[in-house]
Design an enzyme around this catalytic site. Structure first.
Site, mmCIF file in Angstrom:
data_model
loop_
_atom_site.group_PDB
_atom_site.id
_atom_site.type_symbol
_atom_site.label_atom_id
_atom_site.label_comp_id
_atom_site.label_asym_id
_atom_site.label_seq_id
_atom_site.Cartn_x
_atom_site.Cartn_y
_atom_site.Cartn_z
ATOM 1 N N SER A 1 51.071 32.351 34.849
ATOM 2 C CA SER A 1 51.168 33.280 36.005
ATOM 3 C C SER A 1 52.196 33.842 36.143
ATOM 4 C CB SER A 1 51.150 32.025 37.030
ATOM 5 O OG SER A 1 51.633 32.862 38.277
ATOM 6 N N LYS B 1 52.091 27.305 36.990
ATOM 7 C CA LYS B 1 50.734 27.216 36.675
ATOM 8 C C LYS B 1 50.139 27.150 35.486
ATOM 9 C CE LYS B 1 48.044 29.127 39.445
ATOM 10 N NZ LYS B 1 47.165 30.325 40.039
ATOM 11 N N ASN C 1 46.418 28.121 33.891
ATOM 12 C CA ASN C 1 45.278 28.474 34.459
ATOM 13 C C ASN C 1 44.114 28.285 33.244
ATOM 14 O OD1 ASN C 1 46.046 29.599 37.104
ATOM 15 N ND2 ASN C 1 47.087 31.406 35.838
ATOM 16 N N ARG D 1 6.202 57.055 26.944
ATOM 17 C CA ARG D 1 7.614 57.161 26.774
ATOM 18 C C ARG D 1 8.096 57.501 28.150
ATOM 19 N NH1 ARG D 1 9.336 60.061 22.249
ATOM 20 N NH2 ARG D 1 11.205 59.606 22.824
#
Length: 403
Positions: A274, A280, A282, A313
């Site tokens: 973080s 943290k 994550n 087409r």
């Protein structure tokens, strides 16, 4: 590719769909076309040799071709113009045979098949890694007790191996379906202006067969300019795989929350940190897979919406499909690469799993605790998990995956 998309994909898939690689694939089409037409006597051998010798991407200003494609309405138009000029420098008599009897969509669709083959091979390799990791986890933790959750609440006891076997099953099915869908979708496109190959004087089918062999693509037996079902089916299979990976990633992210703490993605320097909170950790692999699962439904919806194409087409629908296709592959491979990197090193806290069970047991009446939250319930879940692992391995070792 924006700064916000690059980290959701992989460098290999970005390279597969790069401007230079795509132009190179278009030149491979032109070289194969010239070789096949010379072999069938449609163009002189000397002309074919000059064309093939000129089909080297390093000889072209790719950025200029891309810039000019906007005004031309197709990247094939400036490419063919430049190739014809290059061929004329060496053999002016060969220039009229460049792109002979073909049309812009032929070269672009075939080139897209070629670069998609590269990308799908990457997807298949990482899908195999992710699947194998889950099957090993399912076996290792067949009877490891953990809480099963329904409607986001503790429901009873299962085993982590049972959960991993459940995660693995749709990935095994995706491997099988993806192999089949890829074989059907990756085909040469050669129809000429309106699909009839009229300029090739009855030799069009033979030319297409030779090109298919040369480029190691399928021979569809006819043009598929506005018949996009097999192509879109491959896109749908990639999206299904991405959705299954997103489900696994979502579960891992929930199990990895601090308050639950039962699994964690592998940890390494620079991963999952973080910018503001150094404590943290994550789950970035899960984040990539979840992001892909959010993005791919819109890509596939665009492919399906582009299927009603006008007459022989399309005006706009095919062009929209082309723009969506690389994004789908980029998300799909980003997802499977992220999970293939995380699952083999997934950290499983069996003690925390047991502690979460015991904490819940302590809060319940004894009868309810014994009926729904006995750790012995993991044994029967383990038996089911091991049986499912054996069945999934049998499918992978059968002819289904090798065909």
């Amino acid at each position: 590719m924006s700064i916000f998309e690059g980290f959701l994909s992989t460098s290999e898939t970005l390279a597969a769909f790069s401007d230079t690689n795509f132009v190179s694939a278009m030149l491979r089409f032109e070289a194969a076309l010239a070789r096949a037409q010379a072999a069938e006597g449609l163009i002189p051998e000397a002309a074919a040799q000059t064309i093939v010798g000129s089909c080297k991407v390093e000889l072209f200003d790719v950025a200029k071709i891309v810039r000019e494609s906007g005004r031309a309405g197709s990247v094939a138009i400036p490419l063919v113009k430049t190739l014809r000029e290059a061929v004329g420098l060496f053999n002016k008599d060969a220039a009229p045979f460049v792109h002979f009897g073909s049309t812009s969509q032929d070269v672009i669709d075939t080139a897209m098949s070629l670069v998609t083959r590269e990308a799908v091979a990457l997807v298949e390799a990482d899908l195999a890694k992710a699947t194998d990791a889950l099957l090993k986890l399912a076996t290792l933790h067949a009877t490891t007790p953990m809480l099963a959750r329904t409607l986001m609440q503790p429901a009873s006891v299962t085993s982590f191996g049972f959960k991993c076997a459940g995660w693995a099953a749709p990935l095994v099915r995706s491997r099988l379906r993806l192999r089949s869908a890829t074989k059907r979708a990756l085909q040469v496109q050669l129809g000429g202006a309106v699909g009839t190959l009229a300029q090739m004087r009855g030799q069009g089918a033979a030319v297409r067969r030779r090109m298919a062999t040369d480029l190691a693509l399928g021979d569809p037996g006819a043009t598929w300019h506005t018949q996009r079902d097999e192509w879109v089916a491959l896109g749908c299979e990639l999206a299904l795989m991405t959705g299954s990976l997103g489900k696994i990633a979502g579960d891992i992210a929930l199990l990895g929350q601090y308050e639950v703490g039962e699994v964690a993605e592998p940890s390494e320097p620079g991963r999952g940190g973080s910018s503001a909170m150094p404590h943290k950790r994550n789950p970035v692999a899960s984040m990539v897979a979840i992001a892909a699962a959010h993005r791919t439904p819109q890509r596939v919806a665009a492919l399906l919406a582009a299927m009603p194409q006008e007459h022989e087409r399309a005006l706009g629908a095919w062009q929209a499909e082309l723009a969506e296709w690389p994004q789908l592959l980029m998300s799909a491979h980003g997802s499977v690469r992220a999970m293939a990197s995380a699952l083999p090193g997934l950290q499983v806290d069996t003690a925390r799993m047991r502690a979460n069970i015991e904490r819940l047991r302590a809060e319940l009446p004894q009868d309810a605790a014994d009926e729904w939250f006995s750790v012995a319930l993991a044994d029967s879940a383990g038996d089911i998990a091991l049986a499912e692992v054996d069945a999934l391995k049998a499918r992978l070792s059968s002819k289904e995956i090798s065909q």
